[in-house]
Design a protein around this motif. Structure first.
Motif, PDB file in Angstrom:
ATOM      1  N   ILE A 180       0.860  -1.179   0.000  1.00 53.63           N
ATOM      2  CA  ILE A 180       0.000   0.000   0.000  1.00 53.63           C
ATOM      3  C   ILE A 180       0.896   1.229   0.000  1.00 53.63           C
ATOM      4  O   ILE A 180       1.898   1.288   0.719  1.00 53.63           O
ATOM      5  CB  ILE A 180      -0.912   0.023   1.243  1.00 53.63           C
ATOM      6  CG1 ILE A 180      -1.780  -1.232   1.312  1.00 53.63           C
ATOM      7  CG2 ILE A 180      -1.792   1.266   1.243  1.00 53.63           C
ATOM      8  CD1 ILE A 180      -2.580  -1.345   2.605  1.00 53.63           C
ATOM      9  N   GLU A 181       0.521   2.211  -0.823  1.00 56.85           N
ATOM     10  CA  GLU A 181       1.247   3.475  -0.875  1.00 56.85           C
ATOM     11  C   GLU A 181       0.257   4.623  -0.687  1.00 56.85           C
ATOM     12  O   GLU A 181      -0.827   4.631  -1.272  1.00 56.85           O
ATOM     13  CB  GLU A 181       1.954   3.640  -2.222  1.00 56.85           C
ATOM     14  CG  GLU A 181       3.019   2.588  -2.468  1.00 56.85           C
ATOM     15  CD  GLU A 181       3.450   2.512  -3.913  1.00 56.85           C
ATOM     16  OE1 GLU A 181       4.416   1.778  -4.191  1.00 56.85           O
ATOM     17  OE2 GLU A 181       2.812   3.156  -4.772  1.00 56.85           O
ATOM     18  N   LEU A 182       0.631   5.563   0.150  1.00 56.64           N
ATOM     19  CA  LEU A 182      -0.242   6.686   0.455  1.00 56.64           C
ATOM     20  C   LEU A 182       0.557   7.983   0.414  1.00 56.64           C
ATOM     21  O   LEU A 182       1.615   8.097   1.031  1.00 56.64           O
ATOM     22  CB  LEU A 182      -0.865   6.513   1.842  1.00 56.64           C
ATOM     23  CG  LEU A 182      -1.724   7.665   2.368  1.00 56.64           C
ATOM     24  CD1 LEU A 182      -2.929   7.896   1.476  1.00 56.64           C
ATOM     25  CD2 LEU A 182      -2.154   7.385   3.802  1.00 56.64           C
ATOM     26  N   SER A 183       0.051   8.946  -0.344  1.00 52.88           N
ATOM     27  CA  SER A 183       0.652  10.275  -0.399  1.00 52.88           C
ATOM     28  C   SER A 183      -0.471  11.297  -0.245  1.00 52.88           C
ATOM     29  O   SER A 183      -1.409  11.327  -1.046  1.00 52.88           O
ATOM     30  CB  SER A 183       1.384  10.490  -1.730  1.00 52.88           C
ATOM     31  OG  SER A 183       1.905  11.809  -1.814  1.00 52.88           O
ATOM     32  N   ILE A 184      -0.395  12.110   0.797  1.00 50.84           N
ATOM     33  CA  ILE A 184      -1.437  13.091   1.098  1.00 50.84           C
ATOM     34  C   ILE A 184      -0.794  14.467   1.232  1.00 50.84           C
ATOM     35  O   ILE A 184       0.230  14.621   1.900  1.00 50.84           O
ATOM     36  CB  ILE A 184      -2.193  12.742   2.389  1.00 50.84           C
ATOM     37  CG1 ILE A 184      -2.889  11.393   2.259  1.00 50.84           C
ATOM     38  CG2 ILE A 184      -3.209  13.820   2.728  1.00 50.84           C
ATOM     39  CD1 ILE A 184      -3.614  10.963   3.516  1.00 50.84           C
ATOM     40  N   SER A 185      -1.407  15.457   0.618  1.00 56.00           N
ATOM     41  CA  SER A 185      -0.962  16.847   0.779  1.00 56.00           C
ATOM     42  C   SER A 185      -2.091  17.656   1.377  1.00 56.00           C
ATOM     43  O   SER A 185      -3.253  17.521   0.965  1.00 56.00           O
ATOM     44  CB  SER A 185      -0.549  17.447  -0.568  1.00 56.00           C
ATOM     45  OG  SER A 185       0.609  16.828  -1.072  1.00 56.00           O
ATOM     46  N   GLY A 186      -1.743  18.488   2.344  1.00 55.74           N
ATOM     47  CA  GLY A 186      -2.724  19.352   2.973  1.00 55.74           C
ATOM     48  C   GLY A 186      -2.220  20.779   3.034  1.00 55.74           C
ATOM     49  O   GLY A 186      -1.006  21.023   3.047  1.00 55.74           O
ATOM     50  N   VAL A 187      -3.151  21.723   3.045  1.00 51.49           N
ATOM     51  CA  VAL A 187      -2.812  23.143   3.175  1.00 51.49           C
ATOM     52  C   VAL A 187      -3.504  23.646   4.443  1.00 51.49           C
ATOM     53  O   VAL A 187      -4.583  24.241   4.384  1.00 51.49           O
ATOM     54  CB  VAL A 187      -3.263  23.947   1.947  1.00 51.49           C
ATOM     55  CG1 VAL A 187      -2.733  25.383   2.027  1.00 51.49           C
ATOM     56  CG2 VAL A 187      -2.799  23.275   0.663  1.00 51.49           C
ATOM     57  N   PRO A 188      -2.906  23.411   5.636  1.00 54.74           N
ATOM     58  CA  PRO A 188      -3.554  23.800   6.892  1.00 54.74           C
ATOM     59  C   PRO A 188      -3.703  25.301   7.064  1.00 54.74           C
ATOM     60  O   PRO A 188      -4.647  25.767   7.709  1.00 54.74           O
ATOM     61  CB  PRO A 188      -2.624  23.218   7.965  1.00 54.74           C
ATOM     62  CG  PRO A 188      -1.785  22.206   7.260  1.00 54.74           C
ATOM     63  CD  PRO A 188      -1.641  22.705   5.869  1.00 54.74           C
ATOM     64  N   VAL A 189      -2.742  26.068   6.505  1.00 54.37           N
ATOM     65  CA  VAL A 189      -2.767  27.517   6.679  1.00 54.37           C
ATOM     66  C   VAL A 189      -2.698  28.174   5.311  1.00 54.37           C
ATOM     67  O   VAL A 189      -1.835  27.853   4.492  1.00 54.37           O
ATOM     68  CB  VAL A 189      -1.578  27.999   7.544  1.00 54.37           C
ATOM     69  CG1 VAL A 189      -1.573  29.517   7.648  1.00 54.37           C
ATOM     70  CG2 VAL A 189      -1.638  27.363   8.928  1.00 54.37           C
ATOM     71  N   LYS A 190      -3.616  29.112   5.079  1.00 53.40           N
ATOM     72  CA  LYS A 190      -3.615  29.852   3.814  1.00 53.40           C
ATOM     73  C   LYS A 190      -4.266  31.206   4.047  1.00 53.40           C
ATOM     74  O   LYS A 190      -5.477  31.332   4.143  1.00 53.40           O
ATOM     75  CB  LYS A 190      -4.370  29.071   2.742  1.00 53.40           C
ATOM     76  CG  LYS A 190      -4.262  29.672   1.360  1.00 53.40           C
ATOM     77  CD  LYS A 190      -4.944  28.778   0.338  1.00 53.40           C
ATOM     78  CE  LYS A 190      -4.803  29.331  -1.057  1.00 53.40           C
ATOM     79  NZ  LYS A 190      -5.497  28.487  -2.056  1.00 53.40           N
TER      80      LYS A 190
END
Length: 992
Positions: free
Chosen positions: A731-741
């Protein structure tokens, strides 16, 4: 070739300006928060006329007419186009974190990210790792889930190699290798170290079988496609001359980040006190009664090693042609005093249009020259040698102390009395003419020819060396020439019919590789300065010293391939490909094979029932299946091998005999991998959260293995054949988040994780007489540990399984108790009681990248690591606490803990947890606010700290051990080159 390259570059740079400006467009470009965007590309479509926004987001462009289209594009933002007369004063670009329109390079073509149906990860230039890189692969380390990139000799600038593995093991054969196939600007290449990292635009990783099957016999280990930078595209007959000069440079300081764990000189003298009398040091005293405190590591290392790197590139365009030429120079000192690498790389990429758009031609030329000065001492000896020994002894011939009877050498003597260096040249050139069949929209016919040649030379000389007198006053030299010739012809067709889109390619490929090696050495020179310059001037008794050998071989690949990509309304996606390929390396009965693949995608967010779910921006399901192969890494393996059978004296002279020494195997073929991949691409909350999940199952058949075979019917006792099988899932998981903008702040965080489980399911094929139940590997031959095998390859276990005794407890009688296979225990186990006691493969690998931007400041912080793997620290096992010390130093952790190792047995307690978390990279940058400067368009300065710290319980030098080797994964041998910590100051400047 260098003169031709220089002439072409000079010609391109001399192209005149041919066009006049007609319509002026002015304005500013901002993001959705109203912040000015710096460096936005503003281009007139159909021409090379363009500019970039300055630090205020402002631009000014002279367009051809008021009706021409003006395009605004910026990495990570959606592209917008307007008619010149309708361009708003303020153009607002919407951030597209998911970048669905990003172009991803696949085999023999490109796709937009939203159209991709295979497991493909694209890493662009702005996402590359910062820091000192010996090879382009360092740019990807930790960035791609499922891609394992490790570099054990991290501080050695002459070692440009990385250990690369995609989704674990797919083979057991050393000759087949585990590294992926590299494609550089369309060329399957022999070497990627001759590419300047500053010249790379993107690196695309094809991970699953459906994506890699288009490359047939070489796709099993995955494919990494490297695309280098080019000039702006040219489609118009007339264009304004555009020239940009870019400079990228840095200087860095490297310090030793390695701690051997062995006793320092002062600790060695105080061993008896530290150990409570259990360990007594043997201190050396010379004939004059002098004693010494020698820190051997300090003697052979620099306090700080300096590296400088400079890259200057000129990009331009004029009538019908665009180009980018670059020159890169790097000089890197190693932490070892006599190790260093110097290299210079030149590159030219040009695109030309002619015949009213019927013909377009793409040119690529690159050349590299390098020199490596190799370290001739020994870090192993420096770590292990008794620190009470002196360095010098004026009674010996060389003037250095000789540690007699120790099996060790004087590392300072070797460093100063021996020399070894290598230099070489690489050339790569290609041309791709494309005929655009204008009467048939979307039809192109192209040819592609490429030539890659590498010439490497190595030289060595040993002066007077007391500890190695047999090799004193000897010299040698090696040559190695590699030639790679490629020709491909393709037909491409792309057409849209309403909601239907069709992209097809069909082609033929022919590639030939040649390798030519020679080696010679001699000794007994009358004058030491002769060295390797005149090998024949050695001792007249040639049979005593002289050694000469050479080899030359070649192999050929030929293939026909095709692929069709279909999409309906950007909703339903289908890709199918097939390649039929033949290799001269395999047996007469298996020269050719088929490699099919199919994958499909469904973008659910294009469906009507998803339209009202506002928090889901994009959701795509993918499924793929593909069959790939694994080519041998050696030639002539299926044919009878003629070898030197010895010599005899006949009629006054020596006569040499030859005999066939290997079985013929006409059935030898490539390994085949069948891979299934299920993936999900998603973007939520206005792309504030986006990523990819992939689940895969791969089954490798026809594993290559050298089997013991009966004689008769076979003539010789061993034969390379296909019989085994292996299974991997993960299993491969790649997650990107933008907590502050906010208006001034933006923080993007991207964690990745990959889990892989590998198992050997079959080693034998009794029906063909290939029987193998297990293979012991991981041999150790150190102080008190001789001919001990520590690993096993066996059905039902994964590669990297440690094999030994399992310690349970200490009995009431003071004797240890070891487990038996039937669940019992006993104090004196036998070989039958050995079992799998650990594994070198981690449970998972991970990376975590963070990017913070505040106004003109930018900060990136990157962590990576592994969890759940075992490491065997051979240095600790062989040189741990002993009751008496003679020639050797001791491992201090064991001395302090009072731990004494039984060297007669390999036990699970000798394995250590190899999990680690590294703060691999921290970069702080600042983009200078430049206003209306006629010379400088953009400038960014940055500071990078690399290999900042490592959190681990491992007692050795560095827990980052090679885990990609079939035969000795996870074994930390005493031979090493220290890892380093880098501190770098750099600048990037774009001139007008």
């Amino acid at each position: 070739m260098q003169k031709v390259f220089a002439a072409i570059l000079s010609l391109l740079l001399a192209i005149p300006v041919l066009a006049q400006d007609r319509y002026q467009v002015n304005g500013t470009v901002t993001d959705e928060m109203g912040n000015p965007l710096i460096g936005v590309s503003v281009m007139e479509q159909g021409t090379t006329r363009g500019t970039m926004t300055n630090d205020n987001g402002s631009y000014s462009l002279a367009a051809s007419t008021e009706n021409t289209e003006i395009t605004f594009s910026y990495v990570g933002y959606s592209t917008q186009s307007f008619r010149a007369s309708l361009v708003p004063r303020v153009v607002e670009l919407i951030e597209e974190a998911l970048s669905l329109n990003d172009v991803i390079v696949i085999g023999y073509g490109t796709q937009k990210k939203k159209e991709v149906t295979g497991a493909v990860t694209s890493v662009k230039e702005e996402d590359f790792n910062a820091g000192v890189k010996n090879s382009p692969m360092g740019l990807l380390q930790g960035k791609v889930a499922g891609l394992n990139v490790s570099r054990v000799a991290g501080g050695d600038p002459t070692n440009t190699g990385y250990n690369i593995q995609i989704r674990g093991f797919s083979t057991l054969d050393k000759g087949a290798g585990t590294s992926p196939l590299y494609i550089v600007d369309g060329i399957p290449v022999n070497n990627i170290d001759n590419i300047a990292p500053d010249d790379i635009a993107s690196m695309d990783v094809l991970k699953d079988g459906s994506a890699a099957a288009i490359y047939g016999t070489r796709g099993t280990n995955g494919v990494i496609i490297i695309t280098t930078k080019r000039g702006a595209g040219v489609t118009a007959a007339e264009a304004k001359s555009i020239k940009h000069v870019e400079y990228a440079g840095y200087v860095s300081v490297s310090t030793n980040a390695s701690k051997t764990g062995m006793a320092t000189p002062s600790e060695f003298r105080d061993l008896e006190n530290i150990s409570g009398g259990a360990v007594k040091p043997v201190l050396y005293t010379d004939p004059n009664g002098n004693t010494y405190n020698t820190d051997w590591m300090d003697e052979i290392t620099r306090t700080a090693a300096l590296t400088q790197n400079h890259n200057i590139a000129l990009t331009g365009a004029a009538s019908g042609i665009s180009y980018r030429g670059s020159l890169s120079y790097k000089n890197a000192e190693g932490i070892a005093k006599n190790s260093q690498r110097e290299e210079i790389i030149t590159k030219l990429a040009a695109d030309q249009t002619a015949l009213d758009g019927w013909l377009s031609i793409q040119y690529d030329l690159s050349f590299m020259h390098y020199r490596n000065d190799f370290f001739t001492g020994s870090f192993k000896d420096a770590a292990i040698l008794n620190p009470s020994y002196p360095i010098y002894d004026n009674t010996t011939e060389s003037g250095y102390f000789t540690p007699q009877g120790t099996g060790r050498s004087n590392p300072v003597e070797n460093m100063n009395q021996k020399e070894s260096y290598g230099d070489g040249n690489y050339f790569r050139g290609s041309i791709r003419p494309v005929i655009n069949i204008k009467p048939i929209e979307g039809l192109k016919i192209s040819a592609f020819g490429a030539w890659e040649e590498g010439n490497n030379y190595e030289y060595w000389y040993n002066g007077i060396v007391n500890t190695d007198m047999a090799a004193s006053n000897m010299a040698g030299r090696k040559t190695n020439r590699n030639l790679n010739k490629l020709f491909e012809g393709t037909i491409d067709y792309m057409r849209s019919f309403g909601n239907h889109k069709l992209v097809a390619v069909a082609g033929l490929s022919y590639q030939n590789f040649e390798n030519d090696k020679s080696e010679m050495s001699n000794g007994g020179f009358a004058v030491s300065d002769v060295k390797y310059y005149s090998i024949g001037d050695g001792d007249a008794d040639k049979n005593k010293y002289m050694n000469i050998k050479s080899e030359r071989h070649s192999n050929t690949l030929a293939a026909a391939f095709g692929r069709v990509i279909y999409s309906y309304d950007e909703k339903y996606l289908l890709t199918a490909s097939i390649r039929r390929e033949g290799s001269s390396r395999f047996g007469a009965n298996n020269k050719w094979g088929y490699f099919p693949a199919v994958s499909a995608g469904w973008r659910l967010t294009r469906e009507e029932f998803m339209k009202n779910i506002s928090w889901i921006d994009d959701l795509k399901l993918r499924f793929g299946f593909g069959i790939t192969g694994n080519d041998l890494n050696k030639d002539l393996q299926s044919l009878p091998l003629m070898s030197n059978g010895g010599s005899f004296w006949y009629n006054g002279q020596w006569v040499y005999t030859y005999a066939v020494t290997r079985n013929v195997n006409p059935d030898l073929r490539w390994e085949k991998k069948y891979e299934y991949n299920l993936g999900v691409d998603f973007a939520f909350l206005k792309s504030r959260l986006y990523g990819t999940i992939d689940v895969y199952l791969r089954h490798t058949k026809d594993l290559l293995w050298e089997y013991d075979v009966p004689t008769p019917p076979y003539q010789y006792p061993k034969m390379l054949a296909n019989a085994g099988e292996m299974e991997s899932k993960g299993i491969e998981l790649s997650i990107s988040g933008v907590p502050v903008k906010t208006n001034n702040w933006i923080w993007t965080t991207t964690p990745t994780i990959a889990i892989n489980d590998n198992k050997i399911t079959k080693l034998s094929d009794p029906s063909k007489g290939f029987n193998y139940t297990q293979m012991l590997s991981g041999g150790i031959g150190e102080n008190g540990i001789q001919n001990t095998q520590t690993q096993i390859l066996i059905e039902g276990e994964s590669v990297g399984a440690f094999y030994g005794y399992k310690f349970l407890r200490m009995g009431s009688d003071g004797q240890p108790r070891y487990a038996t296979k039937n669940g019992g225990q006993k104090p004196d186990p036998t070989d039958e009681d050995k079992m799998v006691i650990g594994n070198a493969q981690p449970l998972f690998t991970f990376g975590w990248n963070n990017n913070v931007r505040y106004k003109n400041f930018d900060l990136s912080v990157f962590f990576r690591g592994v969890y759940g793997n075992d490491v065997l620290n051979v240095t600790r096992w062989a040189y741990g606490a002993e009751g008496n010390t003679t020639s050797n130093n001791v491992f201090m952790k064991d001395v302090r803990e009072g731990k004494y190792t039984d060297k007669s047995k390999f036990v699970n307690t000798q394995l250590e947890d190899g999990s680690f978390l590294k703060l691999d990279n921290v970069t702080l940058g600042y983009t200078l606010p430049i206003k209306e400067n006629r010379f400088v368009n953009k400038m960014r300065v940055y500071f990078t700290a690399q290999n900042v710290f490592t959190l681990t319980s491992y007692s050795g030098i560095d827990p980052e051990i090679n885990v990609t080797s079939v035969w000795d994964s996870g074994i930390d041998y005493p031979d090493f080159y220290p890892s380093v910590r880098n501190f770098m100051l750099g600048v990037n400047i774009t001139f007008n």
